[in-house]
Scaffold this active site. Structure first.
Site, PDB file in Angstrom:
ATOM      1  CB  SER A 187       7.875   1.570   5.446  1.00 34.53           C
ATOM      2  OG  SER A 187       8.144   1.629   4.068  1.00 34.53           O
ATOM      3  CG  ASP A 273       2.628   6.233   1.862  1.00 32.51           C
ATOM      4  OD1 ASP A 273       3.554   6.397   1.057  1.00 32.51           O
ATOM      5  OD2 ASP A 273       2.691   5.441   2.824  1.00 32.51           O
ATOM      6  CG  HIS A 308       6.292   6.238   3.414  1.00 33.63           C
ATOM      7  ND1 HIS A 308       5.427   5.169   3.248  1.00 33.63           N
ATOM      8  CD2 HIS A 308       7.492   5.680   3.769  1.00 33.63           C
ATOM      9  CE1 HIS A 308       6.057   4.041   3.503  1.00 33.63           C
ATOM     10  NE2 HIS A 308       7.311   4.312   3.826  1.00 33.63           N
TER      11      HIS A 308
END
Length: 334
Positions: A187, A273, A308
């Site tokens: 991320s 995501d 994610h």
């Protein structure tokens, strides 16, 4: 959440046109030159963690503007030296937490430096210990919008500089093989690791999953999830700031860093995501190393039914196998 970005076949060949300022390289060269210090390390103090098989140090190194940045440095106790090193970057809103939290890379036999995120650490995890003394320019309250109206003032100019300096710091620590350093992140951490790959030409390898700051303009059109949502929220109030914001974000674009990278690279991406849309990761992967003159080994692992979180622990195992193979210390993964 169903798949919402491009179809898989389109993602595999997605190569967005570069949208980068003409002085992109000059901007980062000057930024890193300003941050250069003759001694990157400030201190490295042993800490007791209750873990008998791991040695840990509380590290402070000089980051952007010479500011002190905290990190945990750990390595297997009593192991052979020098060790290959992994520099890991934490996700958005997280700090370095506690020293016993992230032991995967140490248990795999690597020296491990976990960098704190300046001005973050209050949203998830167990906190941080690095303030951001420069967070005074106009922008939103969250890190993604701090200083958004100017690339020189933007939070990620400082954080990316810290991330580059973290590589210099780990190379200065005891028992580290400085020629075998890998950048790792998920991320926001993935975006930082990718930036490091574009700015540190002698990095050995890159492990990046669900990277933030890749395909930024497209992501802002696709998702309102934080951190992109914080940028959108700021622009929803400051309606005349869009042009300045996009000009700033162009200097932080992960696809631009990817184009300049040299290191072997392993990507992971969840195709559902909605935090960091998969087209950003594919755009970076498909343009990876195209300007550097290198032809590194690279691969990308998609997870069609994941968001994610991507491949989670399954993906970490694949990273372990892949890195051991790239560095010549393990079997090639199936």
């Amino acid at each position: 959440m169903p798949a919402f970005d491009l179809p898989s076949a389109d993602l595999e060949r997605y190569r967005p046109d570069p949208q980068e300022p003409a002085d992109f390289d000059e901007f980062w060269r000057d930024t890193l030159k300003e941050a250069a210090q003759p001694e990157v390390l400030v201190s490295a103090d042993p800490v007791q963690t209750g873990l008998r098989l791991t040695e840990t140090w509380d590290v402070t190194f000089r980051g952007f503007a010479g500011d002190p940045v905290r990190a945990w440095f750990s390595r297997p106790a009593g192991g052979p030296e020098p060790l290959p090193a992994v520099v890991e970057y934490a996700g958005y809103g997280r700090g370095r937490g506690l020293p016993h939290e992230r032991l995967t890379w140490v248990n795999a036999g690597y020296a491990h430096l976990l960098m704190d995120n300046r001005g973050q650490g209050d949203q998830y995890g167990n906190g941080g210990a690095t303030p951001d003394p420069h967070a005074t320019a106009p922008g939103g309250p969250g890190p993604a919008a701090r200083g958004l109206l100017s690339p020189r003032d933007y939070h990620y100019r400082r954080l990316i500089t810290d991330a580059v300096r973290a590589v210099a710091a780990v190379r200065a620590l005891p028992g580290v093989n400085g020629t075998r350093v890998t950048a790792v992140g998920n991320s926001q951490g993935g975006g930082l690791a990718l930036a490091v790959a574009g700015l540190v030409p002698d990095l050995a390898a890159l492990l990046v999953t669900a990277p933030f700051l890749c395909g930024i303009r497209r992501a802002l059109d696709l998702t309102d999830a934080s951190p992109y949502g914080e940028i959108a929220a700021y622009l929803s109030v400051h309606r005349d700031a869009e042009r300045a914001a996009y000009a700033t974000l162009a200097y932080m674009e992960g696809i631009s860093f990817a184009r300049r990278a040299h290191a072997a690279a392993h990507f992971g991406v969840g195709l559902r995501d909605t935090v960091c849309p998969p087209s950003g990761a594919y755009g970076a992967f498909n343009r990876y190393a195209e300007l550097s003159g290198a032809d590194p080994r690279k691969e990308i692992r998609p997870y069609p039914f994941n968001g994610h979180e991507g491949g989670d622990a399954v993906h970490v195992r694949r990273q372990l196998d892949w890195l051991a193979d790239v560095l010549g210390s393990g079997p090639r993964p199936a």
